[in-house]
Design a protein around this motif. Structure first.
Motif, PDB file in Angstrom:
ATOM      1  N   UNK A 180       1.376  -1.108  -0.139  1.00  0.00           N
ATOM      2  CA  UNK A 180      -0.601  -0.125   0.281  1.00  0.00           C
ATOM      3  C   UNK A 180       0.929   1.528   0.125  1.00  0.00           C
ATOM      4  N   UNK A 181       1.573   0.817   0.978  1.00  0.00           N
ATOM      5  CA  UNK A 181       2.871   2.372   1.242  1.00  0.00           C
ATOM      6  C   UNK A 181       3.763   3.292  -0.473  1.00  0.00           C
ATOM      7  N   UNK A 182       3.743   1.855  -1.244  1.00  0.00           N
ATOM      8  CA  UNK A 182       4.390   2.040  -1.876  1.00  0.00           C
ATOM      9  C   UNK A 182       4.130   2.231  -4.116  1.00  0.00           C
ATOM     10  N   UNK A 183       2.219   2.293  -3.757  1.00  0.00           N
ATOM     11  CA  UNK A 183       2.028   2.199  -4.667  1.00  0.00           C
ATOM     12  C   UNK A 183       0.921   3.526  -4.682  1.00  0.00           C
ATOM     13  N   UNK A 184       0.338   4.000  -5.604  1.00  0.00           N
ATOM     14  CA  UNK A 184       0.460   5.104  -6.234  1.00  0.00           C
ATOM     15  C   UNK A 184      -0.813   4.571  -5.542  1.00  0.00           C
ATOM     16  N   UNK A 185      -1.332   5.477  -4.434  1.00  0.00           N
ATOM     17  CA  UNK A 185      -3.093   5.010  -4.420  1.00  0.00           C
ATOM     18  C   UNK A 185      -3.996   6.178  -4.068  1.00  0.00           C
ATOM     19  N   UNK A 186      -4.611   6.241  -5.379  1.00  0.00           N
ATOM     20  CA  UNK A 186      -6.053   7.236  -5.374  1.00  0.00           C
ATOM     21  C   UNK A 186      -6.866   7.180  -4.097  1.00  0.00           C
ATOM     22  N   UNK A 187      -6.984   6.433  -3.079  1.00  0.00           N
ATOM     23  CA  UNK A 187      -7.640   5.519  -2.518  1.00  0.00           C
ATOM     24  C   UNK A 187      -7.818   5.941  -0.815  1.00  0.00           C
ATOM     25  N   UNK A 188      -6.580   6.646  -1.145  1.00  0.00           N
ATOM     26  CA  UNK A 188      -5.870   7.158   1.168  1.00  0.00           C
ATOM     27  C   UNK A 188      -7.071   8.111   1.516  1.00  0.00           C
ATOM     28  N   UNK A 189      -7.198   9.167   0.813  1.00  0.00           N
ATOM     29  CA  UNK A 189      -8.345  10.399   0.968  1.00  0.00           C
ATOM     30  C   UNK A 189      -9.456   9.596   1.016  1.00  0.00           C
ATOM     31  N   UNK A 190      -9.919   8.694   0.465  1.00  0.00           N
ATOM     32  CA  UNK A 190     -11.151   8.237   1.077  1.00  0.00           C
ATOM     33  C   UNK A 190     -10.956   7.840   1.921  1.00  0.00           C
ATOM     34  N   UNK A 191     -10.124   6.846   2.586  1.00  0.00           N
ATOM     35  CA  UNK A 191     -10.049   5.794   3.563  1.00  0.00           C
ATOM     36  C   UNK A 191     -10.155   6.608   5.016  1.00  0.00           C
ATOM     37  N   UNK A 192      -9.220   8.403   4.014  1.00  0.00           N
ATOM     38  CA  UNK A 192      -8.917   8.649   5.526  1.00  0.00           C
ATOM     39  C   UNK A 192     -10.746   9.680   6.218  1.00  0.00           C
ATOM     40  N   UNK A 193     -10.988   9.809   4.637  1.00  0.00           N
ATOM     41  CA  UNK A 193     -12.467  10.544   5.553  1.00  0.00           C
ATOM     42  C   UNK A 193     -13.437   9.529   5.868  1.00  0.00           C
ATOM     43  N   UNK A 194     -13.140   8.518   6.092  1.00  0.00           N
ATOM     44  CA  UNK A 194     -13.706   6.950   6.509  1.00  0.00           C
ATOM     45  C   UNK A 194     -14.072   6.842   7.135  1.00  0.00           C
ATOM     46  N   UNK A 195     -12.580   7.267   7.696  1.00  0.00           N
ATOM     47  CA  UNK A 195     -12.105   7.508   9.961  1.00  0.00           C
ATOM     48  C   UNK A 195     -13.680   7.861  10.564  1.00  0.00           C
ATOM     49  N   UNK A 196     -13.798   9.319   9.787  1.00  0.00           N
ATOM     50  CA  UNK A 196     -15.328   9.654  10.790  1.00  0.00           C
ATOM     51  C   UNK A 196     -16.186   8.955  11.278  1.00  0.00           C
ATOM     52  N   UNK A 197     -16.845   7.630  10.404  1.00  0.00           N
ATOM     53  CA  UNK A 197     -17.244   6.931  10.680  1.00  0.00           C
ATOM     54  C   UNK A 197     -17.693   6.070  11.565  1.00  0.00           C
ATOM     55  N   UNK A 198     -16.403   6.115  11.950  1.00  0.00           N
ATOM     56  CA  UNK A 198     -15.800   4.583  13.099  1.00  0.00           C
ATOM     57  C   UNK A 198     -15.666   5.676  14.380  1.00  0.00           C
ATOM     58  N   UNK A 199     -16.349   4.821  15.327  1.00  0.00           N
ATOM     59  CA  UNK A 199     -16.072   5.619  16.542  1.00  0.00           C
ATOM     60  C   UNK A 199     -14.809   5.119  17.030  1.00  0.00           C
ATOM     61  N   UNK A 200     -14.560   6.157  18.650  1.00  0.00           N
ATOM     62  CA  UNK A 200     -12.914   5.797  18.737  1.00  0.00           C
ATOM     63  C   UNK A 200     -12.572   4.275  19.390  1.00  0.00           C
ATOM     64  N   UNK A 201     -13.554   4.237  19.677  1.00  0.00           N
ATOM     65  CA  UNK A 201     -13.064   2.317  20.198  1.00  0.00           C
ATOM     66  C   UNK A 201     -13.084   1.752  18.609  1.00  0.00           C
ATOM     67  N   UNK A 202     -14.164   1.508  17.775  1.00  0.00           N
ATOM     68  CA  UNK A 202     -13.723   0.866  16.266  1.00  0.00           C
ATOM     69  C   UNK A 202     -12.395   0.886  15.534  1.00  0.00           C
ATOM     70  N   UNK A 203     -12.037   2.312  15.478  1.00  0.00           N
ATOM     71  CA  UNK A 203     -10.603   2.401  15.422  1.00  0.00           C
ATOM     72  C   UNK A 203      -9.627   2.024  16.656  1.00  0.00           C
TER      73      UNK A 203
END
Length: 219
Positions: free
Chosen positions: A139-162
């Motif tokens: 994941x770290x070494x490839x061009x990953x356009x989904x990173x922004x989407x993934x980080x935005x989805x973090x808002x959906x998770x509670x602190x415990x779920x994270x």
């Protein structure tokens, strides 16, 4: 309970070898075979296997396209990728699409048998010679356009779920996560199920990929 398996590989010798390996155990049975992805989709609809062992590189429809098609069916089986490569673009994309894990073709018969049992039980299976850390490096070494989407989805998770998603990505089993967070295993499973729903993923491999893409875990 017997696990019903579909073998998908364009090499008949590979299919024969796998059939012999799996047929040596009383809890596994090969219900059908397919020589390409298109035939695999048909056989899944016809035989309703529990697990599909899927070759990734095949003529006509390859294993990546076939995996997505199989998993889109009602009540889909688990998909276990069988490959000659530790991890490459095709295998990674198959895992991201919902495959439950992968094994190397050069693996031992026991590794293959245990791999089928593990994914049939609903767990993730990666080659014993490969770790989730390798997914993180990919994941770290490839061009990953989904990173922004993934980080935005973090808002959906509670602190415990994270916390729990992070622990899953680190390869920790539910019992260990429960002990570390002073929770019951049932509570951990509930949080994981909620995370699956919120993130629109279906297994722990996809959850692990999300965790790396969202930088919850770093290589």
């Amino acid at each position: 309970m017997t696990v019903r398996v579909l073998l998908v590989d364009d090499d008949p010798l590979v299919r024969t070898g796998l059939s012999m390996i799996l047929g040596s155990t009383p809890d596994l049975t090969v219900v059908a075979e397919a020589g390409d992805g298109d035939e695999a989709v048909q056989q899944v609809a016809r035989h309703a296997p529990d697990v599909v062992i899927m070759d990734i590189r095949m003529r006509r429809m390859n294993g990546l396209v076939a995996t997505a098609a199989v998993l889109a069916q009602p009540r889909p089986p688990k998909v276990l990728i069988l490959t000659t490569f530790d991890l490459d673009e095709y295998v990674f994309e198959a895992l991201a699409a919902g495959a439950s894990g992968f094994l190397l073709k050069e693996g031992s018969p026991q590794e293959i048998i245990e791999g089928v049992r593990v994914v049939a039980n609903g767990d993730a299976m990666l080659s014993p010679r490969t770790t989730k850390q390798l997914i993180g490096q990919f994941v770290a070494t490839r061009a990953n356009p989904r990173r922004t989407q993934a980080q935005a989805k973090l808002e959906l998770l509670s602190a415990r779920e994270r916390e729990i998603v992070t622990a899953v990505a680190q390869g920790k089993p539910n019992a260990e996560i429960a002990a570390e967070l002073f929770l019951s295993e049932a509570t951990v499973k509930t949080h994981i199920t909620r995370a699956f729903a919120k993130l629109d993923v279906s297994n722990r491999v996809q959850l692990t990929i999300f965790a790396y893409e969202a930088a919850l875990v770093t290589p």
